[in-house]
Design an enzyme around this catalytic site. Structure first.
Site, PDB file in Angstrom:
ATOM      1  N   HIS A 171     -40.282  10.064  35.528  1.00 42.85           N
ATOM      2  CA  HIS A 171     -41.007  11.195  34.941  1.00 42.85           C
ATOM      3  C   HIS A 171     -42.483  10.856  34.708  1.00 42.85           C
ATOM      4  O   HIS A 171     -42.810   9.804  34.180  1.00 42.85           O
ATOM      5  CB  HIS A 171     -40.353  11.605  33.616  1.00 42.85           C
ATOM      6  CG  HIS A 171     -39.110  12.399  33.834  1.00 42.85           C
ATOM      7  ND1 HIS A 171     -37.952  11.814  34.355  1.00 42.85           N
ATOM      8  CD2 HIS A 171     -38.841  13.708  33.710  1.00 42.85           C
ATOM      9  CE1 HIS A 171     -37.041  12.748  34.493  1.00 42.85           C
ATOM     10  NE2 HIS A 171     -37.541  13.910  34.119  1.00 42.85           N
ATOM     11  N   PRO A 172     -43.360  11.777  35.102  1.00 42.24           N
ATOM     12  CA  PRO A 172     -44.788  11.546  34.866  1.00 42.24           C
ATOM     13  C   PRO A 172     -45.105  11.677  33.382  1.00 42.24           C
ATOM     14  O   PRO A 172     -44.457  12.461  32.669  1.00 42.24           O
ATOM     15  CB  PRO A 172     -45.461  12.670  35.660  1.00 42.24           C
ATOM     16  CG  PRO A 172     -44.479  13.786  35.646  1.00 42.24           C
ATOM     17  CD  PRO A 172     -43.121  13.130  35.688  1.00 42.24           C
TER      18      PRO A 172
ATOM     19  N   SER B  56     -43.485  20.063  37.467  1.00 42.65           N
ATOM     20  CA  SER B  56     -44.087  19.400  36.301  1.00 42.65           C
ATOM     21  C   SER B  56     -45.416  20.040  35.938  1.00 42.65           C
ATOM     22  O   SER B  56     -45.740  20.217  34.767  1.00 42.65           O
ATOM     23  CB  SER B  56     -44.301  17.908  36.588  1.00 42.65           C
ATOM     24  OG  SER B  56     -43.094  17.215  36.460  1.00 42.65           O
TER      25      SER B  56
ATOM     26  N   GLU C 190     -46.331  23.093  36.330  1.00 41.26           N
ATOM     27  CA  GLU C 190     -46.084  24.366  35.645  1.00 41.26           C
ATOM     28  C   GLU C 190     -45.630  24.114  34.202  1.00 41.26           C
ATOM     29  O   GLU C 190     -46.098  24.741  33.260  1.00 41.26           O
ATOM     30  CB  GLU C 190     -44.987  25.116  36.412  1.00 41.26           C
ATOM     31  CG  GLU C 190     -45.055  26.631  36.322  1.00 41.26           C
ATOM     32  CD  GLU C 190     -43.916  27.263  37.123  1.00 41.26           C
ATOM     33  OE1 GLU C 190     -43.789  26.948  38.317  1.00 41.26           O
ATOM     34  OE2 GLU C 190     -43.160  28.043  36.511  1.00 41.26           O
ATOM     35  N   GLU C 191     -44.717  23.150  34.045  1.00 37.14           N
ATOM     36  CA  GLU C 191     -44.179  22.858  32.703  1.00 37.14           C
ATOM     37  C   GLU C 191     -45.255  22.316  31.772  1.00 37.14           C
ATOM     38  O   GLU C 191     -45.383  22.726  30.623  1.00 37.14           O
ATOM     39  CB  GLU C 191     -43.025  21.855  32.818  1.00 37.14           C
ATOM     40  CG  GLU C 191     -41.777  22.457  33.439  1.00 37.14           C
ATOM     41  CD  GLU C 191     -40.921  21.460  34.203  1.00 37.14           C
ATOM     42  OE1 GLU C 191     -39.860  21.858  34.706  1.00 37.14           O
ATOM     43  OE2 GLU C 191     -41.325  20.282  34.306  1.00 37.14           O
ATOM     44  N   GLN C 192     -46.069  21.403  32.280  1.00 39.12           N
ATOM     45  CA  GLN C 192     -47.100  20.806  31.420  1.00 39.12           C
ATOM     46  C   GLN C 192     -48.167  21.842  31.089  1.00 39.12           C
ATOM     47  O   GLN C 192     -48.688  21.891  29.978  1.00 39.12           O
ATOM     48  CB  GLN C 192     -47.700  19.555  32.093  1.00 39.12           C
ATOM     49  CG  GLN C 192     -46.663  18.441  32.280  1.00 39.12           C
ATOM     50  CD  GLN C 192     -47.274  17.044  32.306  1.00 39.12           C
ATOM     51  OE1 GLN C 192     -48.337  16.791  31.735  1.00 39.12           O
ATOM     52  NE2 GLN C 192     -46.571  16.117  32.944  1.00 39.12           N
TER      53      GLN C 192
ATOM     54  N   PHE D  69     -41.994   8.384  27.515  1.00 36.95           N
ATOM     55  CA  PHE D  69     -41.544   9.423  26.578  1.00 36.95           C
ATOM     56  C   PHE D  69     -41.267  10.674  27.394  1.00 36.95           C
ATOM     57  O   PHE D  69     -42.129  11.133  28.171  1.00 36.95           O
ATOM     58  CB  PHE D  69     -42.660   9.689  25.566  1.00 36.95           C
ATOM     59  CG  PHE D  69     -42.421  10.879  24.681  1.00 36.95           C
ATOM     60  CD1 PHE D  69     -43.134  12.063  24.867  1.00 36.95           C
ATOM     61  CD2 PHE D  69     -41.493  10.815  23.654  1.00 36.95           C
ATOM     62  CE1 PHE D  69     -42.921  13.165  24.052  1.00 36.95           C
ATOM     63  CE2 PHE D  69     -41.270  11.917  22.834  1.00 36.95           C
ATOM     64  CZ  PHE D  69     -41.980  13.084  23.039  1.00 36.95           C
ATOM     65  N   VAL D  70     -40.051  11.207  27.259  1.00 41.78           N
ATOM     66  CA  VAL D  70     -39.674  12.413  28.006  1.00 41.78           C
ATOM     67  C   VAL D  70     -39.219  13.495  27.030  1.00 41.78           C
ATOM     68  O   VAL D  70     -38.406  13.246  26.145  1.00 41.78           O
ATOM     69  CB  VAL D  70     -38.555  12.123  29.022  1.00 41.78           C
ATOM     70  CG1 VAL D  70     -38.112  13.408  29.741  1.00 41.78           C
ATOM     71  CG2 VAL D  70     -39.029  11.098  30.062  1.00 41.78           C
TER      72      VAL D  70
ATOM     73  N   ALA E  78     -40.988  20.008  28.211  1.00 40.99           N
ATOM     74  CA  ALA E  78     -42.282  20.595  27.830  1.00 40.99           C
ATOM     75  C   ALA E  78     -42.179  22.101  27.621  1.00 40.99           C
ATOM     76  O   ALA E  78     -42.847  22.665  26.752  1.00 40.99           O
ATOM     77  CB  ALA E  78     -43.324  20.279  28.900  1.00 40.99           C
TER      78      ALA E  78
HETATM   79  N1  LIG Z   1     -42.713  12.795  30.432  1.00 41.51           N
HETATM   80  C1  LIG Z   1     -42.264  14.073  30.454  1.00 41.51           C
HETATM   81  O1  LIG Z   1     -41.584  14.532  29.541  1.00 41.51           O
HETATM   82  N2  LIG Z   1     -42.628  14.829  31.552  1.00 41.51           N
HETATM   83  C2  LIG Z   1     -42.257  16.151  31.660  1.00 41.51           C
HETATM   84  N3  LIG Z   1     -41.501  16.900  30.857  1.00 41.51           N
HETATM   85  C3  LIG Z   1     -41.411  18.179  31.399  1.00 41.51           C
HETATM   86  O2  LIG Z   1     -40.828  19.122  30.923  1.00 41.51           O
HETATM   87  N4  LIG Z   1     -42.118  18.215  32.557  1.00 41.51           N
HETATM   88  C4  LIG Z   1     -42.675  16.983  32.754  1.00 41.51           C
HETATM   89  O3  LIG Z   1     -43.425  16.607  33.677  1.00 41.51           O
END
Ligand SMILES: NC(=O)NC1=NC(=O)NC1=O
Length: 174
Positions: free
Chosen positions: A67-68, A84, A86-88, A119-120, A123
């Site tokens: 994950h970025p 990603s 779009e989500e960010q 950290f994920v 978003a």
């Molecule tokens: N590190 C992240 O949590 N990355 C991301 N969460 C998302 O919902 N899109 C992402 O790129």
């Protein structure tokens, strides 16, 4: 696509359509294709979740490492996947000031140094304030807690990405 069309996809097409429902992990779509025919989109989601849950800890951490960073270098350099990006953007991470970006960079680096994976968070279910709050809070968790929490967030990201790909039977073709 509706579920009948999905069930008749050869695996190349299935992987090209569903290969990024878990960020940069096309192997998951390639694997769950074997489970067709799926009765519903929810069944595809369940198969993906089962695949993830069956992975050893190293495999779960590997998914997190794909994950970025949020508001990270990929966002700054425009190398995020379309999903990603779009989500960010939806969370307002592309509209942060320099001070906010450097705070996120510092916190992401601290998190990665502590846990060995990024950290994920989903978003789409957050905004930049709640993301920074969670990042601060979760820094205090254990490795096991964060591995489990990160995987749950990946499942939520996947659920939303699947929702935009799988449409229940439409009464009329819209
Ligand atoms: N590190 C992240 O949590 N990355 C991301 N969460 C998302 O919902 N899109 C992402 O790129």
């Amino acid at each position: 696509m509706d579920i009948e069309a999905i069930n008749s996809l050869p695996y190349e097409d299935f992987v090209s359509i569903f290969g990024n429902v878990v960020e940069r992990c096309p192997i998951i779509a390639a694997a769950v294709w074997s489970g067709r025919p799926f009765p519903s989109g929810a069944a595809i989601e369940a198969a993906i979740n089962a695949f993830i849950e069956a992975l050893p800890e190293s495999g779960k951490e590997g998914i997190l490492r794909c994950h970025p960073d949020l508001a990270g270098k990929d966002l700054q350099s425009g190398t995020l996947t379309p999903e990603s990006r779009e989500e960010q953007g939806a969370a307002g991470l592309d509209r942060m000031g320099a001070a906010e970006v450097s705070r996120m960079t510092r916190l992401n680096a601290e998190y990665k140094a502590r846990f060995g994976f990024p950290f994920v968070v989903c978003a789409r279910m957050n905004d930049r304030t709640s993301i920074v709050e969670q990042l601060r809070e979760r820094l205090g968790n254990t490795q096991a807690q964060e591995r489990a929490r990160g995987v749950e967030e990946v499942k939520e990201i996947c659920r939303l990405r699947l929702q935009s790909l799988v449409h229940s039977d439409q009464k009329h073709k819209s």
